[in-house]
Design an enzyme around this catalytic site. Structure first.
Site, PDB file in Angstrom:
ATOM      1  N   ARG A 155      34.965  28.194  45.030  1.00 29.35           N
ATOM      2  CA  ARG A 155      33.874  29.171  44.952  1.00 29.35           C
ATOM      3  C   ARG A 155      32.873  28.827  43.847  1.00 29.35           C
ATOM      4  O   ARG A 155      33.250  28.460  42.740  1.00 29.35           O
ATOM      5  CB  ARG A 155      34.498  30.546  44.681  1.00 29.35           C
ATOM      6  CG  ARG A 155      33.531  31.663  44.553  1.00 29.35           C
ATOM      7  CD  ARG A 155      34.221  32.974  44.766  1.00 29.35           C
ATOM      8  NE  ARG A 155      34.851  33.488  43.566  1.00 29.35           N
ATOM      9  CZ  ARG A 155      35.314  34.739  43.465  1.00 29.35           C
ATOM     10  NH1 ARG A 155      35.243  35.557  44.496  1.00 29.35           N
ATOM     11  NH2 ARG A 155      35.878  35.145  42.358  1.00 29.35           N
ATOM     12  N   ARG A 158      32.598  30.107  38.209  1.00 28.50           N
ATOM     13  CA  ARG A 158      32.876  31.176  37.252  1.00 28.50           C
ATOM     14  C   ARG A 158      34.007  30.717  36.342  1.00 28.50           C
ATOM     15  O   ARG A 158      34.959  30.098  36.805  1.00 28.50           O
ATOM     16  CB  ARG A 158      33.349  32.424  38.021  1.00 28.50           C
ATOM     17  CG  ARG A 158      32.249  33.401  38.308  1.00 28.50           C
ATOM     18  CD  ARG A 158      32.710  34.484  39.257  1.00 28.50           C
ATOM     19  NE  ARG A 158      33.890  35.231  38.792  1.00 28.50           N
ATOM     20  CZ  ARG A 158      34.342  36.338  39.396  1.00 28.50           C
ATOM     21  NH1 ARG A 158      33.717  36.811  40.453  1.00 28.50           N
ATOM     22  NH2 ARG A 158      35.400  36.972  38.951  1.00 28.50           N
ATOM     23  N   ARG A 206      45.140  35.498  37.591  1.00 30.58           N
ATOM     24  CA  ARG A 206      44.491  36.672  38.200  1.00 30.58           C
ATOM     25  C   ARG A 206      45.250  37.150  39.440  1.00 30.58           C
ATOM     26  O   ARG A 206      45.347  38.344  39.696  1.00 30.58           O
ATOM     27  CB  ARG A 206      43.036  36.348  38.560  1.00 30.58           C
ATOM     28  CG  ARG A 206      42.142  36.323  37.322  1.00 30.58           C
ATOM     29  CD  ARG A 206      40.804  35.665  37.599  1.00 30.58           C
ATOM     30  NE  ARG A 206      39.995  36.381  38.543  1.00 30.58           N
ATOM     31  CZ  ARG A 206      39.122  35.814  39.367  1.00 30.58           C
ATOM     32  NH1 ARG A 206      38.951  34.505  39.353  1.00 30.58           N
ATOM     33  NH2 ARG A 206      38.410  36.542  40.182  1.00 30.58           N
TER      34      ARG A 206
HETATM   35  P1  AMP Z   1      35.867  40.744  39.874  1.00 34.67           P
HETATM   36  O1  AMP Z   1      34.478  40.235  39.957  1.00 34.67           O
HETATM   37  O2  AMP Z   1      36.070  42.056  40.601  1.00 34.67           O
HETATM   38  O3  AMP Z   1      36.898  39.714  40.255  1.00 34.67           O
HETATM   39  O4  AMP Z   1      36.136  41.099  38.320  1.00 34.67           O
HETATM   40  C1  AMP Z   1      36.050  40.095  37.313  1.00 34.67           C
HETATM   41  C2  AMP Z   1      36.807  40.545  36.082  1.00 34.67           C
HETATM   42  O5  AMP Z   1      36.236  41.762  35.569  1.00 34.67           O
HETATM   43  C3  AMP Z   1      38.281  40.888  36.300  1.00 34.67           C
HETATM   44  O6  AMP Z   1      39.107  39.728  36.291  1.00 34.67           O
HETATM   45  C4  AMP Z   1      38.543  41.802  35.113  1.00 34.67           C
HETATM   46  O7  AMP Z   1      38.647  41.068  33.904  1.00 34.67           O
HETATM   47  C5  AMP Z   1      37.249  42.603  35.044  1.00 34.67           C
HETATM   48  N1  AMP Z   1      37.352  43.815  35.906  1.00 34.67           N
HETATM   49  C6  AMP Z   1      36.636  44.093  37.020  1.00 34.67           C
HETATM   50  N2  AMP Z   1      36.977  45.278  37.534  1.00 34.67           N
HETATM   51  C7  AMP Z   1      37.949  45.780  36.741  1.00 34.67           C
HETATM   52  C8  AMP Z   1      38.732  46.964  36.747  1.00 34.67           C
HETATM   53  N3  AMP Z   1      38.599  47.888  37.704  1.00 34.67           N
HETATM   54  N4  AMP Z   1      39.634  47.132  35.743  1.00 34.67           N
HETATM   55  C9  AMP Z   1      39.777  46.230  34.768  1.00 34.67           C
HETATM   56  N5  AMP Z   1      39.092  45.075  34.705  1.00 34.67           N
HETATM   57  C10 AMP Z   1      38.184  44.848  35.686  1.00 34.67           C
END
Ligand code: AMP
Length: 201
Positions: free
Chosen positions: A127, A138, A149
């Protein structure tokens, strides 16, 4: 309509969130995007979140929940929203339920995108996203962070599937296929056959 989109990293949540939200006529609210915008803008929130994000860990609930409450209080979310990447823990889900409850609201549906783990690793490692005109990986899509993750997802977020299933709000859909096919499955699960129209209308 108030919808949560659930699914592991790499399941296509971001892409589907945009398309589904557009068809429903509600804002797509992505906590990951809000955090990334705050990191780039070097805000206080961004500074607090950055180390957790870089490590592939969840940002603590108190920071995340406060941020989402503020966002949901904005006028464009009054009639509905699609949450992408929130909730990610049972505690976040409980706090979301009580904040909505205070407003006399509740979630209409939770859509879970289902993809097996081998496919997720394949997708995440390849990605790239566009930043300042360049395609970059990223930081948290590096292979070691990806594995971490996925572990965080399995332990902390996957239990939400049972949480929402027991409330009778969950639809699990197969997220393998073309973008259009997956969106169509989601719209069917939401009971919406045509853009902007509910089948019960
Ligand atoms: P994402 O783009 O949804 O994969 O989010 C990227 C990163 O943001 C995650 O790996 C977390 O570090 C943080 N993050 C996003 N949403 C949440 C959430 N609901 N709770 C805690 N951390 C979050």
């Amino acid at each position: 309509m108030r919808v949560v989109l659930l699914g592991p990293p790499g399941a296509g949540k971001g892409t589907q969130a945009q398309l589904i939200a557009e068809q429903l006529g509600v804002p797509a609210i992505s906590t990951g995007d809000i955090f990334r915008a705050n990191v780039s803008g070097q805000t206080e929130l961004g500074q607090k979140a950055k180390a957790y994000m870089d490590a592939g860990d969840l940002v603590p609930d108190e920071i995340t929940v406060a941020m989402v409450k503020d966002r949901l209080a904005e006028p464009d979310a009054e009639e509905g929203f699609l949450l992408d990447g929130f909730p990610r823990t049972i505690s976040q889900a409980e706090q979301l339920r009580s904040s909505l409850g205070e407003l006399g609201q509740s979630l209409d549906r939770v859509i879970e995108l289902v993809v097996d783990e081998d496919e997720l690793v394949r997708r995440l490692s390849g990605r790239r996203m566009l930043v300042d005109g360049e395609m970059v990986q990223r930081d948290d899509d590096k292979p070691e962070t990806v594995r971490h993750r996925l572990g965080v997802y399995r332990e902390q977020t996957a239990p939400l599937s049972g949480f929402y299933d027991s409330e009778g709000r969950l639809s699990r859909i197969d997220a393998i296929g073309s973008v259009e096919e997956v969106t169509a499955r989601a719209m069917k699960a939401l009971g919406v056959d045509k853009p902007g129209q509910s089948s019960s209308d």
